[in-house]
Design a protein around this motif. Structure first.
Motif, PDB file in Angstrom:
ATOM      1  N   ILE A   1      12.558   0.521   3.001  1.00 29.68           N
ATOM      2  CA  ILE A   1      11.326   0.667   2.220  1.00 29.68           C
ATOM      3  C   ILE A   1      10.122   0.816   3.134  1.00 29.68           C
ATOM      4  O   ILE A   1       9.964   0.063   4.112  1.00 29.68           O
ATOM      5  CB  ILE A   1      11.127  -0.548   1.291  1.00 29.68           C
ATOM      6  CG1 ILE A   1      12.291  -0.629   0.297  1.00 29.68           C
ATOM      7  CG2 ILE A   1       9.794  -0.460   0.550  1.00 29.68           C
ATOM      8  CD1 ILE A   1      12.264  -1.865  -0.574  1.00 29.68           C
ATOM      9  N   LEU A   2       9.279   1.794   2.802  1.00 26.62           N
ATOM     10  CA  LEU A   2       7.986   1.955   3.478  1.00 26.62           C
ATOM     11  C   LEU A   2       6.920   1.378   2.558  1.00 26.62           C
ATOM     12  O   LEU A   2       6.740   1.854   1.435  1.00 26.62           O
ATOM     13  CB  LEU A   2       7.696   3.427   3.769  1.00 26.62           C
ATOM     14  CG  LEU A   2       6.283   3.730   4.299  1.00 26.62           C
ATOM     15  CD1 LEU A   2       6.042   3.033   5.645  1.00 26.62           C
ATOM     16  CD2 LEU A   2       6.051   5.235   4.427  1.00 26.62           C
ATOM     17  N   LEU A   3       6.208   0.360   3.011  1.00 30.72           N
ATOM     18  CA  LEU A   3       5.140  -0.270   2.232  1.00 30.72           C
ATOM     19  C   LEU A   3       3.798   0.139   2.824  1.00 30.72           C
ATOM     20  O   LEU A   3       3.532  -0.094   4.010  1.00 30.72           O
ATOM     21  CB  LEU A   3       5.298  -1.793   2.264  1.00 30.72           C
ATOM     22  CG  LEU A   3       4.155  -2.610   1.645  1.00 30.72           C
ATOM     23  CD1 LEU A   3       3.982  -2.278   0.167  1.00 30.72           C
ATOM     24  CD2 LEU A   3       4.405  -4.107   1.850  1.00 30.72           C
ATOM     25  N   VAL A   4       2.953   0.737   1.987  1.00 33.59           N
ATOM     26  CA  VAL A   4       1.630   1.189   2.437  1.00 33.59           C
ATOM     27  C   VAL A   4       0.582   0.422   1.633  1.00 33.59           C
ATOM     28  O   VAL A   4       0.404   0.649   0.436  1.00 33.59           O
ATOM     29  CB  VAL A   4       1.438   2.704   2.225  1.00 33.59           C
ATOM     30  CG1 VAL A   4       0.195   3.179   2.953  1.00 33.59           C
ATOM     31  CG2 VAL A   4       2.672   3.474   2.679  1.00 33.59           C
ATOM     32  N   GLU A   5      -0.097  -0.521   2.297  1.00 31.52           N
ATOM     33  CA  GLU A   5      -1.038  -1.425   1.620  1.00 31.52           C
ATOM     34  C   GLU A   5      -2.102  -1.875   2.616  1.00 31.52           C
ATOM     35  O   GLU A   5      -1.773  -2.363   3.703  1.00 31.52           O
ATOM     36  CB  GLU A   5      -0.267  -2.624   1.055  1.00 31.52           C
ATOM     37  CG  GLU A   5      -1.095  -3.813   0.630  1.00 31.52           C
ATOM     38  CD  GLU A   5      -1.990  -3.522  -0.559  1.00 31.52           C
ATOM     39  OE1 GLU A   5      -3.227  -3.602  -0.394  1.00 31.52           O
ATOM     40  OE2 GLU A   5      -1.462  -3.231  -1.656  1.00 31.52           O
ATOM     41  N   ASP A   6      -3.386  -1.704   2.250  1.00 36.36           N
ATOM     42  CA  ASP A   6      -4.447  -2.042   3.197  1.00 36.36           C
ATOM     43  C   ASP A   6      -4.877  -3.502   3.121  1.00 36.36           C
ATOM     44  O   ASP A   6      -5.519  -4.001   4.053  1.00 36.36           O
ATOM     45  CB  ASP A   6      -5.665  -1.139   2.973  1.00 36.36           C
ATOM     46  CG  ASP A   6      -6.338  -1.394   1.636  1.00 36.36           C
ATOM     47  OD1 ASP A   6      -5.614  -1.457   0.617  1.00 36.36           O
ATOM     48  OD2 ASP A   6      -7.574  -1.517   1.601  1.00 36.36           O
ATOM     49  N   GLY A   7      -4.569  -4.189   2.020  1.00 37.06           N
ATOM     50  CA  GLY A   7      -4.947  -5.603   1.904  1.00 37.06           C
ATOM     51  C   GLY A   7      -3.971  -6.481   2.666  1.00 37.06           C
ATOM     52  O   GLY A   7      -2.786  -6.517   2.331  1.00 37.06           O
ATOM     53  N   PRO A   8      -4.432  -7.211   3.670  1.00 39.40           N
ATOM     54  CA  PRO A   8      -3.501  -7.990   4.501  1.00 39.40           C
ATOM     55  C   PRO A   8      -2.731  -9.053   3.720  1.00 39.40           C
ATOM     56  O   PRO A   8      -1.547  -9.285   3.976  1.00 39.40           O
ATOM     57  CB  PRO A   8      -4.418  -8.634   5.563  1.00 39.40           C
ATOM     58  CG  PRO A   8      -5.801  -8.545   5.006  1.00 39.40           C
ATOM     59  CD  PRO A   8      -5.826  -7.332   4.147  1.00 39.40           C
ATOM     60  N   ASP A   9      -3.387  -9.708   2.751  1.00 39.64           N
ATOM     61  CA  ASP A   9      -2.694 -10.741   1.976  1.00 39.64           C
ATOM     62  C   ASP A   9      -1.603 -10.136   1.097  1.00 39.64           C
ATOM     63  O   ASP A   9      -0.485 -10.650   1.013  1.00 39.64           O
ATOM     64  CB  ASP A   9      -3.687 -11.508   1.109  1.00 39.64           C
ATOM     65  CG  ASP A   9      -4.651 -12.341   1.940  1.00 39.64           C
ATOM     66  OD1 ASP A   9      -4.282 -12.706   3.076  1.00 39.64           O
ATOM     67  OD2 ASP A   9      -5.772 -12.611   1.462  1.00 39.64           O
ATOM     68  N   ASN A  10      -1.934  -9.029   0.426  1.00 42.31           N
ATOM     69  CA  ASN A  10      -0.940  -8.370  -0.419  1.00 42.31           C
ATOM     70  C   ASN A  10       0.177  -7.754   0.413  1.00 42.31           C
ATOM     71  O   ASN A  10       1.338  -7.736  -0.001  1.00 42.31           O
ATOM     72  CB  ASN A  10      -1.602  -7.295  -1.284  1.00 42.31           C
ATOM     73  CG  ASN A  10      -2.415  -7.900  -2.412  1.00 42.31           C
ATOM     74  OD1 ASN A  10      -2.129  -8.999  -2.869  1.00 42.31           O
ATOM     75  ND2 ASN A  10      -3.435  -7.190  -2.869  1.00 42.31           N
TER      76      ASN A  10
END
Length: 545
Positions: free
Chosen positions: A423-432
């Motif tokens: 899985i590639l996860l693309v998320e800018d929020g560090p907590d999320n």
């Protein structure tokens, strides 16, 4: 003595006298009427005008404007329109026109004129018109248009604010709810588990209030969408019963669901909105009932063929033994942010939007919500909805929102449902990013993460091994998820892409799918929904089949 009388000459003389009198009378009427009356030739030359017209154009007297050209009075932006109008009238057409003039002393006035062709004694056809000053009405119209534009702009700004507020609240709520749930599995003491439960419960309450505000905004702006599809009404009701039973048990109330024996198996309406209405009504009933019961009654009856174009009607009753509603508060019970008493908010909580939303949703579905209440004895809420009934044979894709427990089967992969998925996860929020990575890895997946769309596109195009699923946040710096998804699809990448977004409106889902996403999840992310969706989508990858 004999008097010769020439009757023909006498009649002619009398006729001339009456004709002259008639002309004088008509002339007096025209020149004394309060409306402007004027004659204009084909070139715009003013041939005659009464006193009301002279006052309108601010002329001192007739001699000062005799033979003047009325085109010189036209506001520049209306000149060509008036010229064309005058030519058509002089050509024999009867027409009306609104235009603006600049009077001789500089006053701008809006005019409404009705003109007809008039033939002079010399055979020339000219423009005869009655004109009135409509400046006040025109300005009032312009003020109303301006007010409407401002209201629409304010409504749009409110909608944008609520959408942004939704995004800004839902994003951290993912971390709050997710980590409280994760933390609850890692602590042992009852006090710590209770603390995690308090965080989770209050987070969900905040999310519920946010959803209510968004729904009310959609309703007020006319953007709340409904979807009429076939579904099992009994499944929806049983699902609601199971959901609300937890709340009623916590207050030791007797929650009952009574379904009529002749209730249709499948009906056509909006199951999501019906669920929302009943959850609001039952939730309120439980909230305001301390002792006794809350009962839900649902029945069905056939409609006459002419009634609303539907075949059946569903009747819903929610009956409680609660506090009741006072007479003085019954009139405003459906108003936004109203409670039956100001003290209710302090005692019971809530935003005061549930009944407002339910009332408007029932109306949108073609029904009417009403109630009866007696202080100290309880309240009955009642509504009827027109529906169509479909047989099993007519149903192509039955929709059921009820999930009834079935016999569980042993599943060796239940502990690691995503085992083997890349899985590639693309998320800018560090907590999320940390939370979602934790949930995916705990379920057995291999996770690669990036913080913006540009990094993700580069990673996918340069990767030696294909990913099974891409989880893409849609709001990111540098390159957002929409742009990144389009780039990947343009490059021929067919990997399933699941959109992660804090925007929860239907058009947001459609926007994600239009960009090329395969599926759509809203924040705050629900752990079970996340894992189920990733498993379902990921297991369809070619090398997993």
């Amino acid at each position: 003595m004999k008097i010769d009388v020439n009757y023909q000459s006498l009649f002619r003389s009398l006729e001339d006298t009456f004709s002259e009198s008639r002309e004088k009378l008509l002339s007096q009427i025209v020149f004394n009427t309060p409306e402007c009356v004027k004659l204009i030739d084909r070139t715009g030359t003013l041939l005659d005008m009464n006193d009301a017209g002279l006052a309108l154009i601010e002329a001192d007297d007739w001699d000062s404007v005799n033979g003047a050209n009325v085109y010189s009075l036209m506001a520049p932006e209306h000149l060509e329109k008036f010229k064309s109008f005058n030519e058509r009238v002089c050509a024999g057409k009867k027409e009306s026109l609104e235009f603006e003039i600049i009077a001789l002393k500089g006053t701008r006035r809006w005019m409404h004129t009705t003109a007809v062709p008039f033939v002079l004694p010399n055979g020339e056809t000219v423009h005869l018109a009655i004109t009135r000053d409509v400046t006040w009405a025109k300005r009032r119209e312009q003020e109303l248009c301006l007010a409407k534009a401002k209201a629409e702009s304010a409504n749009l700004a409110k909608g944008e604010f609520l959408a942004n507020m939704s995004h800004e609240i839902r994003t951290p709520m993912t971390a709050i709810l997710g980590f409280s749930e994760a933390l609850a599995t890692q602590v042992d003491t009852p006090e710590a588990k209770e603390s995690c439960e308090i965080i989770r419960r209050n987070g969900e309450n905040l999310l519920g209030i946010l959803n209510d505000i968004l729904d009310l905004s959609r309703i007020e702006s006319g953007k709340l969408e409904t979807e009429f599809i076939p579904f099992s009404i009994s499944d929806v009701l049983c699902d609601i019963y199971n959901l609300m039973k937890v709340r009623s048990d916590a207050k030791e109330l007797d929650l009952q669901l009574h379904l009529a024996e002749d209730l249709p198996s499948l009906v056509v309406s909006d199951p999501t909105r019906i669920r929302q209405i009943i959850v609001n009504l039952v939730g309120n009933a439980i909230k305001f009932t301390n002792i006794g019961s809350v009962k839900i009654y649902v029945s069905s009856s056939k409609l006459k063929s002419s009634e609303q174009g539907h075949s059946h009607q569903l009747k819903f009753l929610v009956v409680d033994t609660g506090t009741g509603i006072t007479a003085e508060h019954k009139q405003k019970i459906y108003e936004p942010f109203e409670q039956a008493d100001t003290s209710i908010t302090r005692v019971f909580g809530g935003s005061g939007l549930g009944l407002t939303i339910s009332h408007r949703l029932v109306g949108k579905l073609g029904g009417n919500l009403s109630f009866k209440s007696v202080i100290g004895r309880g309240t009955i809420f009642r509504f009827c909805l027109p529906v169509d009934v479909v047989s099993d044979g007519d149903l192509q894709n039955p929709v059921s929102l009820g999930h009834h427990s079935s016999e569980k089967k042993d599943n060796p992969e239940a502990a690691n449902p995503l085992q083997g998925l890349r899985i590639l996860l693309v998320e800018d929020g560090p907590d999320n990013l940390r939370l979602i990575s934790f949930l995916l890895r705990k379920a057995g997946a291999s996770v690669t993460s990036h913080v913006n769309g540009l990094e993700a596109v580069t990673c996918v195009l340069e990767a030696a091994e294909e990913f099974d699923v891409i989880l893409m946040d849609m709001q990111m710096p540098v390159m957002d998820g929409y742009t990144a998804t389009r780039h990947l699809r343009e490059e021929g990448i067919e990997t399933p892409i699941i959109a992660l977004t804090a925007h929860a409106m239907r058009q947001d889902r459609e926007k994600c799918l239009a960009a090329g996403c395969t599926e759509y999840l809203t924040k705050p992310i629900n752990r079970k929904e996340l894992l189920d969706t990733v498993q379902r989508i990921g297991m369809t990858a070619p090398d997993k089949l």
